[in-house]
Design an enzyme around this catalytic site. Sequence first.
Site, short mmCIF file in Angstrom:
data_model
loop_
_atom_site.label_atom_id
_atom_site.label_comp_id
_atom_site.label_asym_id
_atom_site.label_seq_id
_atom_site.Cartn_x
_atom_site.Cartn_y
_atom_site.Cartn_z
N LYS C 44 40.85 45.32 31.88
CA LYS C 44 40.14 45.00 33.02
C LYS C 44 40.07 43.47 33.12
CE LYS C 44 36.19 44.86 35.41
NZ LYS C 44 36.32 45.30 36.91
N ASN C 68 34.46 50.09 45.37
CA ASN C 68 33.61 49.46 44.34
C ASN C 68 33.51 48.07 44.53
OD1 ASN C 68 35.11 47.48 42.06
ND2 ASN C 68 36.72 48.59 43.17
N ASN C 98 44.56 41.07 32.37
CA ASN C 98 44.31 40.71 33.90
C ASN C 98 43.32 39.57 33.86
OD1 ASN C 98 42.28 41.24 36.16
ND2 ASN C 98 44.08 41.93 36.98
N CYS C 128 39.97 39.60 44.17
CA CYS C 128 39.15 40.60 43.94
C CYS C 128 38.07 40.51 45.09
CB CYS C 128 38.42 40.36 42.83
SG CYS C 128 36.82 41.55 42.64
N ILE C 189 48.94 46.55 45.59
CA ILE C 189 47.92 45.83 46.29
C ILE C 189 46.66 45.95 45.32
CG2 ILE C 189 48.72 46.18 48.68
CD1 ILE C 189 46.86 48.25 49.16
N GLY C 215 42.44 54.15 45.98
CA GLY C 215 42.59 55.65 46.03
C GLY C 215 43.52 56.15 47.13
N THR C 264 42.61 54.35 40.54
CA THR C 264 41.33 55.27 41.01
C THR C 264 41.75 56.62 40.51
OG1 THR C 264 40.89 53.85 42.83
CG2 THR C 264 40.18 56.32 42.87
C1 LIG Z 1 36.25 50.28 39.58
C2 LIG Z 1 37.75 49.32 39.92
C3 LIG Z 1 37.64 48.14 38.99
C4 LIG Z 1 38.56 47.34 39.45
N1 LIG Z 1 38.92 46.06 38.60
C5 LIG Z 1 39.74 45.25 38.94
C6 LIG Z 1 40.02 43.99 38.01
O1 LIG Z 1 39.04 43.84 37.40
N2 LIG Z 1 41.11 43.20 38.33
C7 LIG Z 1 42.07 43.64 39.21
O2 LIG Z 1 42.92 42.78 39.39
N3 LIG Z 1 41.88 44.60 40.06
C8 LIG Z 1 40.75 45.41 39.89
N4 LIG Z 1 40.76 46.66 40.52
C9 LIG Z 1 41.94 47.05 41.65
C10 LIG Z 1 42.82 47.95 41.14
O3 LIG Z 1 43.58 47.37 39.75
C11 LIG Z 1 43.82 48.32 41.93
O4 LIG Z 1 44.67 47.31 42.38
C12 LIG Z 1 43.47 49.19 43.32
O5 LIG Z 1 42.15 49.92 42.86
C13 LIG Z 1 44.48 49.92 43.99
O6 LIG Z 1 44.85 50.94 43.00
P1 LIG Z 1 44.16 52.51 43.26
O7 LIG Z 1 44.37 52.95 44.53
O8 LIG Z 1 45.27 53.49 42.36
O9 LIG Z 1 43.14 52.37 42.59
C14 LIG Z 1 39.72 47.45 40.44
C15 LIG Z 1 39.76 48.73 41.17
C16 LIG Z 1 38.59 49.75 40.73
C17 LIG Z 1 38.67 50.95 41.65
#
Ligand SMILES: Cc1cc2nc3c(=O)[nH]c(=O)nc-3n(C[C@H](O)[C@H](O)[C@H](O)COP(=O)(O)O)c2cc1C
Lengths: 257, 257, 300, 300
Positions: C44, C68, C98, C128, C189, C215, C264
């Site tokens: 995280k 989120n 990260n 972010c 992404i 997601g 996700t």
């Molecule tokens: C609850 C949550 C918290 C996230 N926190 C971070 C973060 O701290 N740093 C970051 O670079 N991306 C963060 N992301 C983005 C994810 O790393 C990822 O890029 C994004 O969710 C797309 O992938 P997914 O569809 O498989 O979740 C977060 C995503 C979610 C859903």
Amino acid sequence: MSNSKKKTVLIQSMDALTDDVFSMWLKDEEIAANATPGQFVSLYCNEGSRLLPRPISICEIDKAVGAIRLVYRVVGKGTEEFSKMKKGDTIEVMGPLGNGFPLDNEGKKVILIGGGIGIPPMLELSKHLTGEKQVVLGYRDELFLEKEFESYGKVYISTEDGSVGTKGNVIDAIKENGLDAEVIYACGPTPMLRGIKAYAIEHGITAWLSLEEKMACGIGACLACVCKSKEVDHHTNVDNKRICKEGPVFNALEVEL
Amino acid sequence: MSNSKKKTVLIQSMDALTDDVFSMWLKDEEIAANATPGQFVSLYCNEGSRLLPRPISICEIDKAVGAIRLVYRVVGKGTEEFSKMKKGDTIEVMGPLGNGFPLDNEGKKVILIGGGIGIPPMLELSKHLTGEKQVVLGYRDELFLEKEFESYGKVYISTEDGSVGTKGNVIDAIKENGLDAEVIYACGPTPMLRGIKAYAIEHGITAWLSLEEKMACGIGACLACVCKSKEVDHHTNVDNKRICKEGPVFNALEVEL
Amino acid sequence: MNTKVNLAGVILNNPVMTASGTFGSGAEYSDFVDLNRLGAVVTKGVANIPWKGNPTPRIAETYGGMLNAIGLQNPGIDVFVERDIPFLKKYDTKIIVNVCGKTTEDYCEVVERLADEKVDLLEINISCPNVKEGGIAFGQNPNSIEQITKEMKKRAKQPIIMKLSPNVTDITEMAKAAEAGGADVLSLINTLTGMKIDVNKRAFALANKTGGLSGPAIKPIAVRMVYQVANAVKLPIIGMGGIQNAEDALEFIMAGATAVSVGTANFYNPYATIEVVEGIEEYLKKNHIDNIQNLIGCVK
Amino acid sequence: MNTKVNLAGVILNNPVMTASGTFGSGAEYSDFVDLNRLGAVVTKGVANIPWKGNPTPRIAETYGGMLNAIGLQNPGIDVFVERDIPFLKKYDTKIIVNVCGKTTEDYCEVVERLADEKVDLLEINISCPNVKEGGIAFGQNPNSIEQITKEMKKRAKQPIIMKLSPNVTDITEMAKAAEAGGADVLSLINTLTGMKIDVNKRAFALANKTGGLSGPAIKPIAVRMVYQVANAVKLPIIGMGGIQNAEDALEFIMAGATAVSVGTANFYNPYATIEVVEGIEEYLKKNHIDNIQNLIGCVK
Ligand SMILES: Cc1cc2nc3c(=O)[nH]c(=O)nc-3n(C[C@H](O)[C@H](O)[C@H](O)COP(=O)(O)O)c2cc1C
Ligand SMILES: Cc1cc2nc3c(=O)[nH]c(=O)nc-3n(C[C@H](O)[C@H](O)[C@H](O)COP(=O)(O)OP(=O)(O)OC[C@H]3O[C@@H](n4cnc5c(N)ncnc54)[C@H](O)[C@@H]3O)c2cc1C
Ligand SMILES: Cc1cc2nc3c(=O)[nH]c(=O)nc-3n(C[C@H](O)[C@H](O)[C@H](O)COP(=O)(O)OP(=O)(O)OC[C@H]3O[C@@H](n4cnc5c(N)ncnc54)[C@H](O)[C@@H]3O)c2cc1C
Ligand SMILES: Cc1cc2nc3c(=O)[nH]c(=O)nc-3n(C[C@H](O)[C@H](O)[C@H](O)COP(=O)(O)O)c2cc1C
Ligand code: FES
Ligand code: FES
């Protein structure tokens, strides 16, 4: 208003014909009353992540009972979902859709050709033609539905592995058995249809082919499912025909494959 | 390894307690063996468009049979989906999750307070406390579960419309009945918990509150479900506590509501 | 069968990693999966000092996805270094940290603090959408991307991954800027900015009004961007966005990703990462492909 | 109960319209729904001359959505004027013609050709991701948006709707450019560029490689953009992107849309438009709201 509706209908039966080919009867008087051989229906998944229709040809029509039969192969998530449904469940369906095979052939000698999962629509069609009927069914390996054709015509089989009938494809079976005809009706994979078109032209036979393309609306509105047509199409004003609306059955000379 | 797993379990029963409150027993020996009162499970929808867990408190634990009971209200699409499931169906569940109510109260006089759909977790808890138990249940209108509490303690009821018991909320019922206690255990909507916290502080009563927040992971990884804590939390290193992991039960003095 | 992949000299046992923010620092999910089986764990986002994040509700479900607005709550680099790195060092997996910040200086501080830590790669989150300062502000402008990448490269001892935002007109422009700034790897992404309104309450579903959409719903956008970037720069790419099974992961790899992150999906299937690892192995076996390398960017 | 809404002086009986390209010119769906019940029918994009569109496959299903790369196949303005306008004139619904082109001149030709036709509004599609020239190229740059809007306004006798692309960093910049150019109404969003790979065939799912993502998957992005634009310009907005029921439509209205379009949902539920009309009426009744006007942009 056209005759097509979208509705929830009852699954009357669900049977496995092979490992991955299933047969189901859907109860709906209206669809059964309106359907003709070669038309199809759109089936919808319950699973909300899958939005688009699964077009499936009508395999048999029982107007007395008010039911239609669909025979389908499990190839992806949608057909897998259907295969897990049971007698008594309901399913969303829209249809009948498209234009079926022309039936005004006045007792002509015909060959009905089905390749793989293109075989099912030939079954209902074979009941409606009045002339001499030769049925050529092409399989990769495992057979299905072949016995059900026997009461309607002489059945010839090709298999890719040669385990039954002619080794090779449907054209090989036609040649091996020296079949001839005035009209051909065919449904199956595009390469097969291409071969049949060439064969029909070469032998001066009229051929009606049922085509396939990915669909979104199933009723002619989205222009997803076009095939190339020889001439400018009346509706689209370009040389594209909508398979769901003008088809799925076309005269071989109308379309480019 | 913690005691929590995600798995597919059998639905042993599904009953409607009111128009929109349902009770179901889920068969799983492992979850039943590990669960304590006040813990919850995450339920998952079959429908693929709904991805996130529905956290539901454990209402009863039957260690002998190896089953847990959940009582839930239909408030949206997910709980509606659950309510249509039947005995014999399966459901995806992860749990037990979180920390339940502390049970080391050595026969103290207690009040168990449940507000609306916060009532279910109080039922299992009421079986585990050894002192004098007063149970205060607050409803909007229609009652459920109230009879099942009668073998564990004296039951007081409040309803918003005054149709049964005290007209008003659970604090009104406590006042009207002149209840006192050394410890309060409560679960219900945040405004109710806020009222209970104030009441407990005013009367020098220890209060344990079960909180609620939207969740994504249910296991402490995503930081979706935090509540404000009085002090810097050991894990987060800020004044936020994870309801799914450090909670859902907190001492009233630990958290800001 | 070789599933090893190379990210700027760091060799991962397999291309499957976790997406930052969806896996904590691995501790919670270690109850469900064997971290030794993962190519890498991405932690995280961590800042120079502890962050409280946004008010709740921080998440909302959407059709085939979720929003989120956690707001990068994190315990700060000190606690992270003391607690989370030692935990992860117990496993045979690569550690990718990260990094987030409100100002360039914040980022620099974290990167410097990590210089002598035993972590394998640093992923710089300039994308972010859920914090007012920092984050996405850096990630939507090629000049600032190039600038901050250079600053990171000056200070970092580990290779640098720049994490790109999809909320841009032309993702290749951003990728090229990161490449020009000296980035070693790109990851994409991050989430797409979205909003949900509760029509019965007539209120925003998230306290922050907007949140990041993630997601399966977003996968087609992510695959497209990975494909575009793979054809625009020479850097290895970590692809993510909606991956929930091996097929999804392979889409990204065939589009040009060297590695993939599962985000996700962990929330609704804590075994998702391992299922992706195993599913990729099965695919390779079934299709007689002896090196995953042969699949990277194979669809042109 | 008043469900009438005003788009640049054109009064719709209710805010529910069809999204261009998902409803043909209404003929096919008139078998399923009573077109008289719709606020407006928006027709498939039409160009100065017939267009063949892209090769097939033109669509692919994605999680909670779909990709399309129809490529703006259309019969050309002549056939459209002769056949489709007379058909729609039979109904008590407003007619909105969606216009596409490869060059500014193409657009101008169509708009001029329509000047004396009895259509109510023109929607200028500068946001189609599926054609090489025209479409999105115009829609990702504020200057060209302003320019083409001005050209349209010079020639059009009907009010002009500019249809915006979501594939941009800052949608408000595009909205402001259209406003500066004199647009009367904005509609958003068109589709997001996406890609799908068939991992078994190791090939793109679409012949065009990329396609436009639509359907419920994209709704949170669309709602966010409508909200941003509603707070950035004074023009009425037609909101769309993933609407499949009245709740979805109300999200857009509460975010600031004056009207809404139902697109992809028609494909899997031909009754979707009518269900949205009826659902909005029920919501108003249940919540004792006597004018839909009170809901437009009510969530701030
Ligand atoms: C609850 C949550 C918290 C996230 N926190 C971070 C973060 O701290 N740093 C970051 O670079 N991306 C963060 N992301 C983005 C994810 O790393 C990822 O890029 C994004 O969710 C797309 O992938 P997914 O569809 O498989 O979740 C977060 C995503 C979610 C859903
Ligand atoms: C007019 C017509 C009649 C058909 N009749 C039959 C039949 O009688 N029996 C049978 O088994 N199959 C038939 N098909 C093919 C059948 O539609 C597909 O096998 C089915 O849609 C696959 O769905 P899936 O979810 O299992 O596969 P997936 O690959 O997961 O489907 C993904 C998407 O692609 C579409 N799709 C995939 N394959 C095809 C295809 N070959 N043609 C059109 N769309 C496709 C699906 O509808 C869905 O939208 C017919 C196709 C058409 C066009
Ligand atoms: C620790 C805990 C224990 C709970 N115990 C119970 C119980 O025993 N019985 C019961 O009926 N309800 C309980 N709830 C509330 C229950 O989780 C929600 O009512 C349920 O998730 C609603 O799902 P839905 O799909 O029907 O509603 P929707 O509104 O469609 O759900 C949309 C999303 O919001 C989430 N959500 C909606 N309401 C809540 C809520 N109140 N709390 C947390 N998430 C929510 C859903 O999980 C889902 O992700 C509990 C909540 C928590 C946090
Ligand atoms: C098959 C298809 C064809 C489309 N054709 C057009 C078009 O011709 N002109 C246009 O402006 N938008 C077109 N669109 C975009 C839609 O009008 C709409 O903006 C988009 O699909 C988002 O809405 P939805 O999610 O409800 O479908 C098309 C969309 C689809 C799915
Ligand atoms: S599927 Fe829409 S036109 Fe054929
Ligand atoms: S729900 Fe993820 S931390 Fe609680």
